[in-house]
Write a protein that holds these residues in place. Sequence first.
Motif, PDB file in Angstrom:
ATOM      1  N   VAL A 112       0.848  -1.190   0.000  1.00 42.90           N
ATOM      2  CA  VAL A 112       0.000   0.000   0.000  1.00 42.90           C
ATOM      3  C   VAL A 112       0.884   1.240   0.000  1.00 42.90           C
ATOM      4  O   VAL A 112       1.769   1.382   0.846  1.00 42.90           O
ATOM      5  CB  VAL A 112      -0.905   0.010   1.253  1.00 42.90           C
ATOM      6  N   PHE A 113       0.621   2.142  -0.945  1.00 40.50           N
ATOM      7  CA  PHE A 113       1.397   3.387  -0.995  1.00 40.50           C
ATOM      8  C   PHE A 113       0.656   4.432  -1.806  1.00 40.50           C
ATOM      9  O   PHE A 113       0.105   4.138  -2.858  1.00 40.50           O
ATOM     10  CB  PHE A 113       2.767   3.147  -1.636  1.00 40.50           C
ATOM     11  N   VAL A 114       0.652   5.655  -1.285  1.00 46.64           N
ATOM     12  CA  VAL A 114       0.198   6.840  -2.014  1.00 46.64           C
ATOM     13  C   VAL A 114       1.290   7.888  -1.843  1.00 46.64           C
ATOM     14  O   VAL A 114       1.781   8.112  -0.726  1.00 46.64           O
ATOM     15  CB  VAL A 114      -1.157   7.365  -1.494  1.00 46.64           C
ATOM     16  N   ARG A 115       1.684   8.502  -2.942  1.00 48.29           N
ATOM     17  CA  ARG A 115       2.716   9.535  -2.867  1.00 48.29           C
ATOM     18  C   ARG A 115       2.299  10.615  -1.865  1.00 48.29           C
ATOM     19  O   ARG A 115       1.128  11.002  -1.829  1.00 48.29           O
ATOM     20  CB  ARG A 115       2.942  10.167  -4.238  1.00 48.29           C
ATOM     21  N   PRO A 116       3.241  11.126  -1.064  1.00 47.54           N
ATOM     22  CA  PRO A 116       2.892  12.085  -0.009  1.00 47.54           C
ATOM     23  C   PRO A 116       2.087  13.286  -0.501  1.00 47.54           C
ATOM     24  O   PRO A 116       1.151  13.722   0.173  1.00 47.54           O
ATOM     25  CB  PRO A 116       4.256  12.525   0.535  1.00 47.54           C
ATOM     26  N   GLU A 117       2.402  13.805  -1.664  1.00 42.61           N
ATOM     27  CA  GLU A 117       1.705  14.995  -2.161  1.00 42.61           C
ATOM     28  C   GLU A 117       0.267  14.696  -2.599  1.00 42.61           C
ATOM     29  O   GLU A 117      -0.507  15.622  -2.865  1.00 42.61           O
ATOM     30  CB  GLU A 117       2.490  15.655  -3.297  1.00 42.61           C
ATOM     31  N   HIS A 118      -0.110  13.425  -2.620  1.00 40.58           N
ATOM     32  CA  HIS A 118      -1.473  13.049  -3.009  1.00 40.58           C
ATOM     33  C   HIS A 118      -2.252  12.427  -1.853  1.00 40.58           C
ATOM     34  O   HIS A 118      -3.379  11.943  -2.059  1.00 40.58           O
ATOM     35  CB  HIS A 118      -1.435  12.092  -4.206  1.00 40.58           C
ATOM     36  N   ARG A 119      -1.692  12.431  -0.663  1.00 37.60           N
ATOM     37  CA  ARG A 119      -2.383  11.875   0.496  1.00 37.60           C
ATOM     38  C   ARG A 119      -3.452  12.848   0.989  1.00 37.60           C
ATOM     39  O   ARG A 119      -3.333  14.053   0.833  1.00 37.60           O
ATOM     40  CB  ARG A 119      -1.382  11.569   1.612  1.00 37.60           C
ATOM     41  N   GLY A 120      -4.473  12.282   1.606  1.00 40.77           N
ATOM     42  CA  GLY A 120      -5.520  13.095   2.202  1.00 40.77           C
ATOM     43  C   GLY A 120      -6.640  13.476   1.265  1.00 40.77           C
ATOM     44  O   GLY A 120      -7.599  14.132   1.671  1.00 40.77           O
ATOM     45  N   GLY A 121      -6.584  13.043   0.022  1.00 45.65           N
ATOM     46  CA  GLY A 121      -7.614  13.403  -0.942  1.00 45.65           C
ATOM     47  C   GLY A 121      -8.541  12.267  -1.326  1.00 45.65           C
ATOM     48  O   GLY A 121      -9.307  12.383  -2.278  1.00 45.65           O
ATOM     49  N   GLY A 122      -8.462  11.156  -0.619  1.00 43.75           N
ATOM     50  CA  GLY A 122      -9.363  10.046  -0.888  1.00 43.75           C
ATOM     51  C   GLY A 122      -8.829   8.969  -1.816  1.00 43.75           C
ATOM     52  O   GLY A 122      -9.525   7.984  -2.069  1.00 43.75           O
ATOM     53  N   LEU A 123      -7.613   9.132  -2.335  1.00 44.38           N
ATOM     54  CA  LEU A 123      -7.076   8.116  -3.248  1.00 44.38           C
ATOM     55  C   LEU A 123      -6.864   6.771  -2.547  1.00 44.38           C
ATOM     56  O   LEU A 123      -7.202   5.725  -3.108  1.00 44.38           O
ATOM     57  CB  LEU A 123      -5.776   8.589  -3.887  1.00 44.38           C
ATOM     58  N   ALA A 124      -6.322   6.791  -1.345  1.00 40.06           N
ATOM     59  CA  ALA A 124      -6.101   5.532  -0.623  1.00 40.06           C
ATOM     60  C   ALA A 124      -7.432   4.838  -0.352  1.00 40.06           C
ATOM     61  O   ALA A 124      -7.544   3.618  -0.512  1.00 40.06           O
ATOM     62  CB  ALA A 124      -5.342   5.783   0.677  1.00 40.06           C
ATOM     63  N   ALA A 125      -8.448   5.600   0.030  1.00 40.20           N
ATOM     64  CA  ALA A 125      -9.767   5.005   0.269  1.00 40.20           C
ATOM     65  C   ALA A 125     -10.308   4.398  -1.022  1.00 40.20           C
ATOM     66  O   ALA A 125     -10.882   3.301  -1.002  1.00 40.20           O
ATOM     67  CB  ALA A 125     -10.724   6.060   0.825  1.00 40.20           C
ATOM     68  N   GLY A 126     -10.125   5.073  -2.144  1.00 37.72           N
ATOM     69  CA  GLY A 126     -10.567   4.532  -3.427  1.00 37.72           C
ATOM     70  C   GLY A 126      -9.822   3.260  -3.789  1.00 37.72           C
ATOM     71  O   GLY A 126     -10.430   2.302  -4.297  1.00 37.72           O
ATOM     72  N   LEU A 127      -8.521   3.243  -3.550  1.00 38.23           N
ATOM     73  CA  LEU A 127      -7.737   2.036  -3.807  1.00 38.23           C
ATOM     74  C   LEU A 127      -8.256   0.872  -2.963  1.00 38.23           C
ATOM     75  O   LEU A 127      -8.400  -0.249  -3.463  1.00 38.23           O
ATOM     76  CB  LEU A 127      -6.258   2.289  -3.508  1.00 38.23           C
ATOM     77  N   PHE A 128      -8.539   1.141  -1.696  1.00 39.76           N
ATOM     78  CA  PHE A 128      -9.019   0.078  -0.812  1.00 39.76           C
ATOM     79  C   PHE A 128     -10.408  -0.405  -1.216  1.00 39.76           C
ATOM     80  O   PHE A 128     -10.684  -1.605  -1.165  1.00 39.76           O
ATOM     81  CB  PHE A 128      -8.984   0.535   0.648  1.00 39.76           C
ATOM     82  N   ARG A 129     -11.295   0.499  -1.617  1.00 40.97           N
ATOM     83  CA  ARG A 129     -12.623   0.068  -2.074  1.00 40.97           C
ATOM     84  C   ARG A 129     -12.485  -0.866  -3.279  1.00 40.97           C
ATOM     85  O   ARG A 129     -13.150  -1.900  -3.360  1.00 40.97           O
ATOM     86  CB  ARG A 129     -13.494   1.267  -2.422  1.00 40.97           C
ATOM     87  N   ALA A 130     -11.617  -0.504  -4.222  1.00 43.73           N
ATOM     88  CA  ALA A 130     -11.419  -1.346  -5.405  1.00 43.73           C
ATOM     89  C   ALA A 130     -10.815  -2.693  -5.026  1.00 43.73           C
ATOM     90  O   ALA A 130     -11.277  -3.748  -5.497  1.00 43.73           O
ATOM     91  CB  ALA A 130     -10.523  -0.624  -6.418  1.00 43.73           C
ATOM     92  N   ALA A 131      -9.803  -2.693  -4.186  1.00 42.46           N
ATOM     93  CA  ALA A 131      -9.121  -3.933  -3.806  1.00 42.46           C
ATOM     94  C   ALA A 131     -10.040  -4.853  -3.004  1.00 42.46           C
ATOM     95  O   ALA A 131     -10.127  -6.056  -3.288  1.00 42.46           O
ATOM     96  CB  ALA A 131      -7.855  -3.608  -3.009  1.00 42.46           C
ATOM     97  N   VAL A 132     -10.719  -4.303  -2.006  1.00 42.77           N
ATOM     98  CA  VAL A 132     -11.622  -5.121  -1.189  1.00 42.77           C
ATOM     99  C   VAL A 132     -12.782  -5.618  -2.040  1.00 42.77           C
ATOM    100  O   VAL A 132     -13.185  -6.779  -1.940  1.00 42.77           O
ATOM    101  CB  VAL A 132     -12.107  -4.336   0.052  1.00 42.77           C
ATOM    102  N   GLY A 133     -13.326  -4.771  -2.901  1.00 41.06           N
ATOM    103  CA  GLY A 133     -14.416  -5.185  -3.770  1.00 41.06           C
ATOM    104  C   GLY A 133     -14.013  -6.329  -4.683  1.00 41.06           C
ATOM    105  O   GLY A 133     -14.760  -7.306  -4.849  1.00 41.06           O
ATOM    106  N   TRP A 134     -12.822  -6.216  -5.277  1.00 42.67           N
ATOM    107  CA  TRP A 134     -12.337  -7.294  -6.137  1.00 42.67           C
ATOM    108  C   TRP A 134     -12.159  -8.571  -5.328  1.00 42.67           C
ATOM    109  O   TRP A 134     -12.592  -9.651  -5.737  1.00 42.67           O
ATOM    110  CB  TRP A 134     -11.022  -6.900  -6.814  1.00 42.67           C
ATOM    111  N   ALA A 135     -11.525  -8.462  -4.165  1.00 40.75           N
ATOM    112  CA  ALA A 135     -11.252  -9.641  -3.327  1.00 40.75           C
ATOM    113  C   ALA A 135     -12.540 -10.334  -2.905  1.00 40.75           C
ATOM    114  O   ALA A 135     -12.645 -11.565  -2.976  1.00 40.75           O
ATOM    115  CB  ALA A 135     -10.454  -9.224  -2.094  1.00 40.75           C
ATOM    116  N   ARG A 136     -13.524  -9.558  -2.491  1.00 42.80           N
ATOM    117  CA  ARG A 136     -14.788 -10.152  -2.041  1.00 42.80           C
ATOM    118  C   ARG A 136     -15.550 -10.798  -3.193  1.00 42.80           C
ATOM    119  O   ARG A 136     -16.390 -11.658  -2.973  1.00 42.80           O
ATOM    120  CB  ARG A 136     -15.634  -9.099  -1.350  1.00 42.80           C
ATOM    121  N   GLY A 137     -15.236 -10.421  -4.415  1.00 49.12           N
ATOM    122  CA  GLY A 137     -15.881 -11.017  -5.579  1.00 49.12           C
ATOM    123  C   GLY A 137     -15.251 -12.323  -6.026  1.00 49.12           C
ATOM    124  O   GLY A 137     -15.763 -12.985  -6.926  1.00 49.12           O
ATOM    125  N   GLN A 138     -14.149 -12.711  -5.407  1.00 44.03           N
ATOM    126  CA  GLN A 138     -13.467 -13.948  -5.784  1.00 44.03           C
ATOM    127  C   GLN A 138     -14.114 -15.131  -5.069  1.00 44.03           C
ATOM    128  O   GLN A 138     -14.283 -15.106  -3.849  1.00 44.03           O
ATOM    129  CB  GLN A 138     -11.971 -13.880  -5.447  1.00 44.03           C
TER     130      GLN A 138
END
Length: 182
Positions: A112-138
Amino acid sequence: MDVMSADRTIREVRAEDWPAAKELRLAALRDPLAPLAFMETYERAEARPDAAWRERTVSSAAGGPNRQFVAEVTEGPGTALVGTVTVLLEEPGTEDFLGGRVEHRQAHLVAVFVRPEHRGGGLAAGLFRAAVGWARGQRGVCRVRLFVHVDNGRAQAFYRKAGFVQVGVVGDEYEMEYRAER
């Protein structure tokens, strides 16, 4: 799965992303918390030949058992990868990276990594929604988990906010499991 807005996209990595995926991984390994967060050094990763980086990205993009999700933003005339998370499928009877026995088919979030200048804008949450959603679909995946170093408070706080709870301790790592229903 692509989640898009005007200037950012959360999507699965593509084969042609390998140079940008390599550069993003190397940036992650230069982060001050890298020794707590990653089981690889910058020097070891940087020495890996381009063919290995291509294979790593192509394998994920080609529908192998693991998936890498990336956050892509528009920067100037082009785009750049600024965040990532990888989902590893773990099969019963195998051994996980910490030497524990895997009892059930499960998904494990890593890298898990988001560049420091892009933290706090929801990108990590979006990455986690996509990853968890994909995983739960397996088929057969009964849980989604991750490990976080006991001294990595920044990551622990984010994981809790993302719906993970601590379920165990293995050495100097907390095991966390996704429990939120979204």
